[in-house]
Enzyme design. Structure first.
Site, short mmCIF file in Angstrom:
data_model
loop_
_atom_site.label_atom_id
_atom_site.label_comp_id
_atom_site.label_asym_id
_atom_site.label_seq_id
_atom_site.Cartn_x
_atom_site.Cartn_y
_atom_site.Cartn_z
N ALA A 169 38.12 29.02 47.07
CA ALA A 169 38.79 30.27 46.68
C ALA A 169 37.83 31.45 46.79
O ALA A 169 38.20 32.53 47.26
CB ALA A 169 39.35 30.15 45.27
N ASP A 170 36.60 31.26 46.34
CA ASP A 170 35.59 32.32 46.46
C ASP A 170 35.33 32.66 47.93
O ASP A 170 35.24 33.84 48.30
CB ASP A 170 34.27 31.86 45.83
CG ASP A 170 34.28 31.96 44.32
OD1 ASP A 170 34.87 32.90 43.78
OD2 ASP A 170 33.68 31.08 43.67
#
Length: 398
Positions: A169-170
């Site tokens: 996600a990052d």
């Protein structure tokens, strides 16, 4: 023939950033020649500095995401610290922040506020879930967003969902922030105006979920979790070899299956066996298909299995460990490794994937120590020595 300069040479980026999403985005900009000034807290800095000590005593996340930047340690709770940042922003092309939702706005450091004051500025707000909606203020760490975006639901085995082994996600948010900045710079080149860029981790990772989303929304159900196997193709899995390794192979069509049966499995009759001759049949009899492939590869060393598969024209790969990747012959042959300076000495790092033939090599600058560039940047801003010493004495900078 002269070498082309790095494409972002002359671009200045100011970043109030922490953890992975914003730092990884701005590291891409630094690699391509931008000057990146990283604002950190005087008391410890970016909290990713403390995640571990695996990189020669430094945190592996921090080393990965922060090379080539200047570290300026400023207390944003002090108005004098905010004033320093605003002076930096006034001379910048890009501002990036990923503070907790609402924190940047309270400080006047959100993209909308800064871009209104500086029309040529490109301001990037990275958040977990976006500026509005019921999740806007929900805590958003990578694994939490992996769960909310459904990635965990389609990753793992039929019995056990698992998170991705990297901060997906990052990284997704970082790469959309990076491409968003590049797009905004192109637009500014034609209009003369910058403007806000908004990125959310949830929306970034949900976009990467496109295949299972469309499969589920339009086909009725999401693809099954199948470990390293493929949900709708067989054989497409990893199989143990005689020397303790594993080899993943993929048969994409029935012609490849016949070649596999004849040249690798040593059982040419399976090429036309109704139980195996088509992919539909092989998926329906997946356990039997996997068993005959596993039996054949179990008697071969990993290198021999790969050689036979490649000779038969079957796509394959070793199931490599992290150590194997660090010693990967393809990366070595393409000269992808360099050394990056750090406070604990040079550390090995990989060249970024964007290659610009005929251009200057990416700028892989040093990983900064906390506050390493504070004094130099304050002098550059014209802060008198007396004021600079006062700010340091009061803990506003470090």
């Amino acid at each position: 023939m002269s070498t082309q300069p790095l494409p972002l040479r002359g671009i200045t980026v100011v970043a109030v950033e922490q953890a992975v999403s914003a730092p990884f985005a701005t590291r891409q900009l630094a690699d391509l020649g931008a000057r990146v000034v990283k604002i950190e807290r005087p008391d410890g800095g970016d909290f990713a500095r403390g995640y571990d000590t695996a990189a020669g005593g430094l945190a592996s996340h921090f080393v990965w995401c922060n090379r080539g930047k200047e570290s300026v340690a400023v207390d944003l709770k002090d108005p004098r610290g905010i004033a320093v940042v605003r002076r930096l922003v006034a001379g910048a092309d890009v501002f990036v922040q990923n503070l907790a939702q609402g924190a940047a706005a309270r400080l006047g450091l959100d993209a909308a506020t800064l871009c209104a004051a500086h029309p040529r500025l490109i301001g990037v707000d990275i958040s977990g879930y976006g500026a509005g909606g019921p999740y806007a203020h929900k805590r958003a760490y990578d694994m939490l967003v992996q769960c909310e975006a459904g990635l965990v639901s389609v990753t793992g085995t039929p019995e056990q969902p698992v998170k991705a082994g990297i901060p997906a996600a990052d990284i997704a948010a970082a790469m959309y922030a990076f491409s968003g900045v590049l797009a905004a710079l192109v637009r500014r080149g034609t209009t003369g105006l910058g403007g806000p860029v908004e990125i959310s981790m949830l929306e970034s990772l949900a976009e990467w979920m496109g295949h299972p989303l469309h499969h589920g929304m339009h086909g009725g159900e999401a693809p099954a979790r199948t470990g390293v196997a493929h949900a709708v193709i067989a054989p497409y899995d990893a199989y143990p070899t005689a020397d303790g390794g594993q080899v993943l192979l993929s048969v994409q069509n029935d012609r490849e299956w016949r070649r596999l049966a004849e040249q690798v499995l040593g059982r040419p009759e399976l090429g036309d066996d109704p139980a195996f001759a088509t992919n539909t049949a092989r998926v329906a009899h997946r356990a039997k298909t996997d068993a005959v492939v596993a039996e054949a590869l179990a008697g071969l060393a990993t290198a021999e299995a790969v050689d036979r598969l490649e000779a038969a024209g079957i796509a394959c790969a070793r199931l490599n460990s992290v150590a194997d990747v660090a010693a990967h012959p393809q990366l070595a042959a393409r000269d992808r490794w360099r050394e990056v300076d750090t406070a604990v000495g040079p550390l090995r790092a990989m060249l970024p994937p964007i290659t610009l033939p005929g251009g200057a090599e990416p700028c892989m600058g040093a990983v900064p120590a906390l506050g390493e560039h504070t004094d130099a940047v304050l002098r550059e801003l014209g802060v008198p020595d007396g004021e600079r010493l006062e700010l340091r004495r009061d803990g506003v900078v470090a």
